[in-house]
Design an enzyme around this catalytic site. Structure first.
Site, PDB file in Angstrom:
ATOM      1  N   PRO A  10       0.784  -1.223   0.000  1.00  0.00           N
ATOM      2  CA  PRO A  10       0.000   0.000   0.000  1.00  0.00           C
ATOM      3  C   PRO A  10       0.827   1.291   0.000  1.00  0.00           C
ATOM      4  O   PRO A  10       1.870   1.367   0.658  1.00  0.00           O
ATOM      5  CB  PRO A  10      -0.830  -0.097   1.285  1.00  0.00           C
ATOM      6  N   ASN A  11       0.343   2.227  -0.760  1.00  0.00           N
ATOM      7  CA  ASN A  11       0.887   3.597  -0.853  1.00  0.00           C
ATOM      8  C   ASN A  11       2.194   3.681  -1.650  1.00  0.00           C
ATOM      9  O   ASN A  11       2.690   4.785  -1.880  1.00  0.00           O
ATOM     10  CB  ASN A  11       1.084   4.230   0.538  1.00  0.00           C
ATOM     11  N   ARG A  18       5.613  10.944  -2.308  1.00  0.00           N
ATOM     12  CA  ARG A  18       5.234  10.574  -0.937  1.00  0.00           C
ATOM     13  C   ARG A  18       6.427  10.719   0.014  1.00  0.00           C
ATOM     14  O   ARG A  18       7.450  10.058  -0.187  1.00  0.00           O
ATOM     15  CB  ARG A  18       4.800   9.103  -0.951  1.00  0.00           C
ATOM     16  N   TYR A  23      11.495   8.498   1.598  1.00  0.00           N
ATOM     17  CA  TYR A  23      11.461   7.481   0.529  1.00  0.00           C
ATOM     18  C   TYR A  23      12.153   7.917  -0.761  1.00  0.00           C
ATOM     19  O   TYR A  23      12.246   7.123  -1.698  1.00  0.00           O
ATOM     20  CB  TYR A  23      10.004   7.088   0.230  1.00  0.00           C
ATOM     21  N   ASN A  75       7.726  -5.786  -1.002  1.00  0.00           N
ATOM     22  CA  ASN A  75       7.728  -4.699  -0.032  1.00  0.00           C
ATOM     23  C   ASN A  75       6.295  -4.626   0.505  1.00  0.00           C
ATOM     24  O   ASN A  75       5.414  -4.056  -0.157  1.00  0.00           O
ATOM     25  CB  ASN A  75       8.129  -3.373  -0.665  1.00  0.00           C
ATOM     26  N   ALA A  78       3.060  -0.857   4.787  1.00  0.00           N
ATOM     27  CA  ALA A  78       2.481  -0.807   6.140  1.00  0.00           C
ATOM     28  C   ALA A  78       1.998  -2.179   6.614  1.00  0.00           C
ATOM     29  O   ALA A  78       1.979  -2.445   7.831  1.00  0.00           O
ATOM     30  CB  ALA A  78       1.330   0.198   6.165  1.00  0.00           C
ATOM     31  N   GLU A  99      11.878 -10.009   1.661  1.00  0.00           N
ATOM     32  CA  GLU A  99      11.195  -8.797   2.108  1.00  0.00           C
ATOM     33  C   GLU A  99      12.130  -7.604   1.911  1.00  0.00           C
ATOM     34  O   GLU A  99      13.295  -7.666   2.323  1.00  0.00           O
ATOM     35  CB  GLU A  99      10.853  -8.969   3.594  1.00  0.00           C
ATOM     36  N   HIS A 101      12.572  -3.171   2.072  1.00  0.00           N
ATOM     37  CA  HIS A 101      12.078  -1.860   2.492  1.00  0.00           C
ATOM     38  C   HIS A 101      13.030  -0.784   2.014  1.00  0.00           C
ATOM     39  O   HIS A 101      14.259  -0.940   2.146  1.00  0.00           O
ATOM     40  CB  HIS A 101      11.972  -1.775   4.019  1.00  0.00           C
ATOM     41  N   ARG A 108      13.269   3.832  12.591  1.00  0.00           N
ATOM     42  CA  ARG A 108      12.101   4.722  12.536  1.00  0.00           C
ATOM     43  C   ARG A 108      11.220   4.529  13.771  1.00  0.00           C
ATOM     44  O   ARG A 108      11.685   4.057  14.803  1.00  0.00           O
ATOM     45  CB  ARG A 108      11.367   4.472  11.217  1.00  0.00           C
TER      46      ARG A 108
END
Ligand code: DQA
Length: 147
Positions: A10-11, A18, A23, A75, A78, A99, A101, A108
């Site tokens: 998502p996103n 963004r 990012y 990825n 969220a 996975e 990121h 974070r």
């Protein structure tokens, strides 16, 4: 030719505009182009899915073996921190998942420090921006080639 599935959660469709301080300014299309270039050099074929919907991602992972994929680069965005369903899908299939990121999730907010997906994944790359995806793809190729 071996096929690898790349899933963006998502996103990530909003990359480029963004939270650019976190990012960067590279768009999702540009990331996919870089991945496609690397895949061509390595002789593998990629399919891409971006979805903001957990169930779509669960479905794609569940179908991955039947669809002929030998590895997944994901990825989960969220959903990394919330989705038992995606973790169970990764655990359910014999197709290994890497996975990735863009940001270093461990640097974070605390709620990002836990990945529910990581225990079911073959491994994780976090914190190298677009390079995380390229390293994740290299790892996936290494896995499918038995290295
Ligand atoms: C992310 C990190 C997640 O915590 C966040 O929710 C994202 C992107 C990353 O690539 O750094 O959407 O997965």
């Amino acid at each position: 030719m071996r096929k690898i599935l790349v899933i963006h959660g998502p996103n990530l469709n909003l990359l480029g505009s963004r939270e650019t301080s976190v990012y960067g300014t590279t768009t999702l299309d540009e990331i996919n182009q870089k991945l496609t270039r690397l895949a061509k050099e390595r002789g593998v074929e990629l399919s891409f899915l971006q979805s903001n919907h957990e169930g779509d991602i669960v479905d794609a992972i569940g179908r991955s073996a039947k669809d002929g994929f030998t590895a997944i680069v994901i990825n989960p965005a969220a959903y990394t921190h919330t989705s038992v369903a995606i973790r169970d899908a990764v655990a359910a299939v014999a197709v290994p998942a890497i996975e990735v990121h863009l940001s270093n999730i461990y640097k974070r907010e605390e709620f990002r420090h836990q990945s529910l997906i990581a225990p079911a994944a073959a491994g994780q790359v976090s914190g190298f921006g677009v390079q995380s995806y390229l390293l994740g793809l290299e790892a996936a190729i290494g896995l499918v080639n038995g290295q």
